[in-house]
Design an enzyme around this catalytic site. Sequence first.
Site, PDB file in Angstrom:
ATOM      1  N   LYS A 166      28.580  46.632  46.897  1.00  0.00           N
ATOM      2  CA  LYS A 166      29.637  46.694  45.871  1.00  0.00           C
ATOM      3  C   LYS A 166      30.891  47.236  46.341  1.00  0.00           C
ATOM      4  CE  LYS A 166      26.579  44.890  42.812  1.00  0.00           C
ATOM      5  NZ  LYS A 166      26.846  43.535  42.275  1.00  0.00           N
ATOM      6  N   ASP A 194      26.745  39.889  47.816  1.00  0.00           N
ATOM      7  CA  ASP A 194      26.556  39.413  46.442  1.00  0.00           C
ATOM      8  C   ASP A 194      26.681  37.702  46.590  1.00  0.00           C
ATOM      9  OD1 ASP A 194      27.852  39.002  43.515  1.00  0.00           O
ATOM     10  OD2 ASP A 194      27.034  41.056  43.804  1.00  0.00           O
ATOM     11  N   GLU A 195      26.163  37.274  45.520  1.00  0.00           N
ATOM     12  CA  GLU A 195      26.270  35.888  45.696  1.00  0.00           C
ATOM     13  C   GLU A 195      27.537  35.026  45.480  1.00  0.00           C
ATOM     14  OE1 GLU A 195      25.812  37.333  41.260  1.00  0.00           O
ATOM     15  OE2 GLU A 195      25.088  37.646  43.084  1.00  0.00           O
ATOM     16  N   HIS A 285      19.143  33.688  46.160  1.00  0.00           N
ATOM     17  CA  HIS A 285      19.717  33.767  44.723  1.00  0.00           C
ATOM     18  C   HIS A 285      19.859  33.038  43.848  1.00  0.00           C
ATOM     19  CE1 HIS A 285      22.403  35.809  41.821  1.00  0.00           C
ATOM     20  NE2 HIS A 285      21.925  36.974  42.408  1.00  0.00           N
ATOM     21  N   ARG A 286      19.438  33.509  42.357  1.00  0.00           N
ATOM     22  CA  ARG A 286      19.264  32.287  41.504  1.00  0.00           C
ATOM     23  C   ARG A 286      20.928  32.170  40.452  1.00  0.00           C
ATOM     24  NH1 ARG A 286      15.548  35.022  36.785  1.00  0.00           N
ATOM     25  NH2 ARG A 286      16.482  36.951  36.562  1.00  0.00           N
ATOM     26  N   HIS A 318      15.306  36.385  43.760  1.00  0.00           N
ATOM     27  CA  HIS A 318      15.755  37.249  42.796  1.00  0.00           C
ATOM     28  C   HIS A 318      15.137  36.807  41.309  1.00  0.00           C
ATOM     29  CE1 HIS A 318      18.662  39.321  45.474  1.00  0.00           C
ATOM     30  NE2 HIS A 318      18.505  38.247  46.060  1.00  0.00           N
TER      31      HIS A 318
END
EC number: 4.1.1.39
Length: 441
Positions: A166, A194-195, A285-286, A318
């Site tokens: 982040k 991050d996605e 990742h979902r 995830h």
Amino acid sequence: GVGFKAGVKDYRLTYYTPEYNTKETDILAAFRMTPQPGVPAEEAGAAVAAESSTGTWTTVWTDGLTSLDRYKGRCYDIEPVAGEENQYIAYVAYPLDLFEEGSVTNMLTSIVGNVFGFKALRALXXEDLRIPPAYSKTFLGPPHGIQVERDKLNKYGRPLLGCTIKPKLGLSAKNYGRAVYECLRGGLDFTKDDENVNSQPFMRWRDRFLFVAEALFKSQAETGEIKGHYLNATAGTCEEMLKRAVFARELGVPIVMHDYLTGGFTANTSLAFYCRDNGLLLDIHRAMHAVIDRQRNHGMHFRVLAKALRMSGGDHIHAGTVVGKLEGEREVTLGFVDLLRDDYIEKDRSRGIYFTQDWVSMPGVFPVASGGIHVWHMPALTEIFGDDSVLQFGGGTLGHPWGNAPGAVANRVALEACVQARNEGRDLAREGNEIIREASK
């Protein structure tokens, strides 16, 4: 004379078959139905079976050219949902011939592609699917699986640790690489894109890949441990996605990632094949899952999306967390966590598992716990998820007042302390806070 009468026909005459014995090659589905007022449950269940297999609203001339009995979906059982008025679980069996081998895309198009907008239903939710070995064997599943991943990383006997970098949007590639390096040097196993980090104007994918690879090799040299960063290969076209995966492999990094719902199952399966052939691990990742699984009475439960992913292929997925949620949710979460990583999962309605699922030898997927967790959750997470999991702390690493590396150290120390305490037979649920306090000295 004509062979049949024109007009609208009740579905239940053909598609509601309570006497049917399911075959072990059938794909079975459990649907939570909320029929419109005045629609009998049998008719609604039959309609679901019909519209997701061979049926249409009327008898057609071409029905005579095939054998409906061989190809039709059948609603073979209906039970009212306890504590809900006008909700039913409808069980539907689909003959295996209705599905293309090795295509999650086709399976989902058939089962959930059309029927959810059906007028006779107020709402419909696919709760679970039973995938027979005859079908699951046409898929290669995860590129590597839990055991092979542990061997590649040389990490055993504990959960793995991750962290999403982040701020997720806005860092330059150089600063992004620096953040990755600090976390890995401090003791994490993985960091993660991050996605929504794909290839935006402030940081193009190629620059990010290069600086992250540099961070990986530097932290690996300093710690003597294998390090990874989930490089997000998700892109606007399948060709571009594979180009990014190829570049990751050329850099020699261990793992890439994909947003499997927004990217689509077809793209995901292509990427999984590439990763298997080229020794890359694949983190999934979902993103977008809540659009599909958030409503209790409409959509698809996440356990269905999880089974679909295990077939399509991914080494991590995830899967939310269980900390601080209700007890019932904990059981349901553990239900689909086991569906991801175990070989054989018994039917257990208290865990939301409607069918016994036998994956035979399909590799397992690491569940990734992430979202609002921090170091004080470590005892609970270790106890609930066990060793075969990835615990991902974003703010719980980067939010450390001294910086990323001390935040990473704190997480690693806490994890090792919890694993050791558990192995010594201490009760993590009761003594958790005490264990963390001792470790933090």
